[in-house]
Design an enzyme around this catalytic site. Structure first.
Site, PDB file in Angstrom:
ATOM      1  N   ASP A 112       0.871  -1.155   0.000  1.00  0.00           N
ATOM      2  CA  ASP A 112       0.000   0.000   0.000  1.00  0.00           C
ATOM      3  C   ASP A 112       0.927   1.230   0.000  1.00  0.00           C
ATOM      4  O   ASP A 112       2.110   1.115   0.333  1.00  0.00           O
ATOM      5  CB  ASP A 112      -0.888  -0.031   1.255  1.00  0.00           C
ATOM      6  CG  ASP A 112      -1.694   1.226   1.408  1.00  0.00           C
ATOM      7  OD1 ASP A 112      -2.370   1.619   0.436  1.00  0.00           O
ATOM      8  OD2 ASP A 112      -1.636   1.850   2.493  1.00  0.00           O
TER       9      ASP A 112
ATOM     10  N   ASP B 125      -0.149   5.141   0.788  1.00  0.00           N
ATOM     11  CA  ASP B 125      -0.419   6.146   1.831  1.00  0.00           C
ATOM     12  C   ASP B 125      -0.348   5.504   3.220  1.00  0.00           C
ATOM     13  O   ASP B 125      -1.105   4.580   3.525  1.00  0.00           O
ATOM     14  CB  ASP B 125      -1.823   6.737   1.650  1.00  0.00           C
ATOM     15  CG  ASP B 125      -1.997   7.489   0.333  1.00  0.00           C
ATOM     16  OD1 ASP B 125      -1.087   8.240  -0.037  1.00  0.00           O
ATOM     17  OD2 ASP B 125      -3.055   7.336  -0.306  1.00  0.00           O
TER      18      ASP B 125
END
Ligand code: BG6
Ligand code: MG
Length: 215
Positions: free
Chosen positions: A11, A13
């Site tokens: 991922d 953020d």
């Protein structure tokens, strides 16, 4: 140790960069303008969730209904400000051990990919100087269902040409851990996602990923 792993899907953020804080700042500006209460606890529910779905979660505390057109305007207001915050990102804003960990994985022959709900993914990776580092990028522009649906991770695995069961996912979002498990992948939780009850592994920093993947 789990040596069936051939790829790691990150991922973005809150895992490789602290843009989770910038999302918070931008949503707070929108919520303050509308007079809607918004705090870090609500913000944690937005991790991994698409822009529109995030907006609708914030609007749960509003005292009136918002039309679809108004929701769209709120999202545009938030994103326009968020993008100006992204302009300030520098390569040194990558989270601790991000660069070293990516390099160690690549040196060991492990494929690396991004699996992010964000439509700003390529802008952020460019600002960090990481755009060329990944073997595949799957982001908010590739998908119709955001996390906890596994679509973005399955898309990343497909772009890599690696079976889901041979992929690990690193996530700071509870929704992302759910998505990884739903996709049949090894779910590694960092930051806020460490409280997940279904994660396969929990790590404090990205360097802790290496023994999990490499043994
Ligand atoms: C995710 C974030 O990575 O991307 C969410 O965790 C965010 O908080 C989502 O809502 C969508 O991001 P963007 O940049 O397309 O608004
Ligand atoms: Mg995240």
């Amino acid at each position: 140790m789990d040596n069936k792993l051939q790829a790691v899907i990150f991922d973005l953020d809150g895992v490789l960069v602290t843009t989770d804080e910038l999302h918070y700042e931008a949503w707070k500006k929108m919520a303050d303008r509308e007079g809607i209460p918004f705090d870090k606890e609500i913000n944690n529910r937005l991790r991994g969730v698409s822009r529109v779905a995030s907006c609708r979660i914030i609007l749960e505390k509003a005292t009136r209904e918002y039309t679809d057109e108004e929701v769209e305007e709120l999202c545009t207001f938030k994103n326009d400000f968020y993008v100006t915050l992204l302009d300030g990102i520098k390569p040194s804003d990558a989270l601790p051990y991000a660069r070293e960990t990516l390099k160690a994985l690549k040196d060991a022959g492990i494929k690396i990919a991004i699996g992010s709900s964000s439509k700003n993914t390529k802008k952020i990776l460019t600002k960090l100087g990481l755009l060329e580092e990944f073997d595949a990028i799957a982001d908010g522009t590739d998908i119709t269902h955001s996390k906890p649906d596994p679509e973005v991770f399955l898309c990343a695995a497909k772009k890599l040409g690696i079976a889901p069961e041979n992929c690990a996912v690193v996530e700071d979002a509870l929704a992302g851990i759910e998505a990884a498990k739903a996709g049949g992948m090894t779910a590694v939780a960092i930051s806020d996602a460490r409280r997940s009850e279904i994660a396969d592994e929990r790590i404090d920093t990205l360097k802790d990923l290496l023994p999990i993947v490499l043994g």
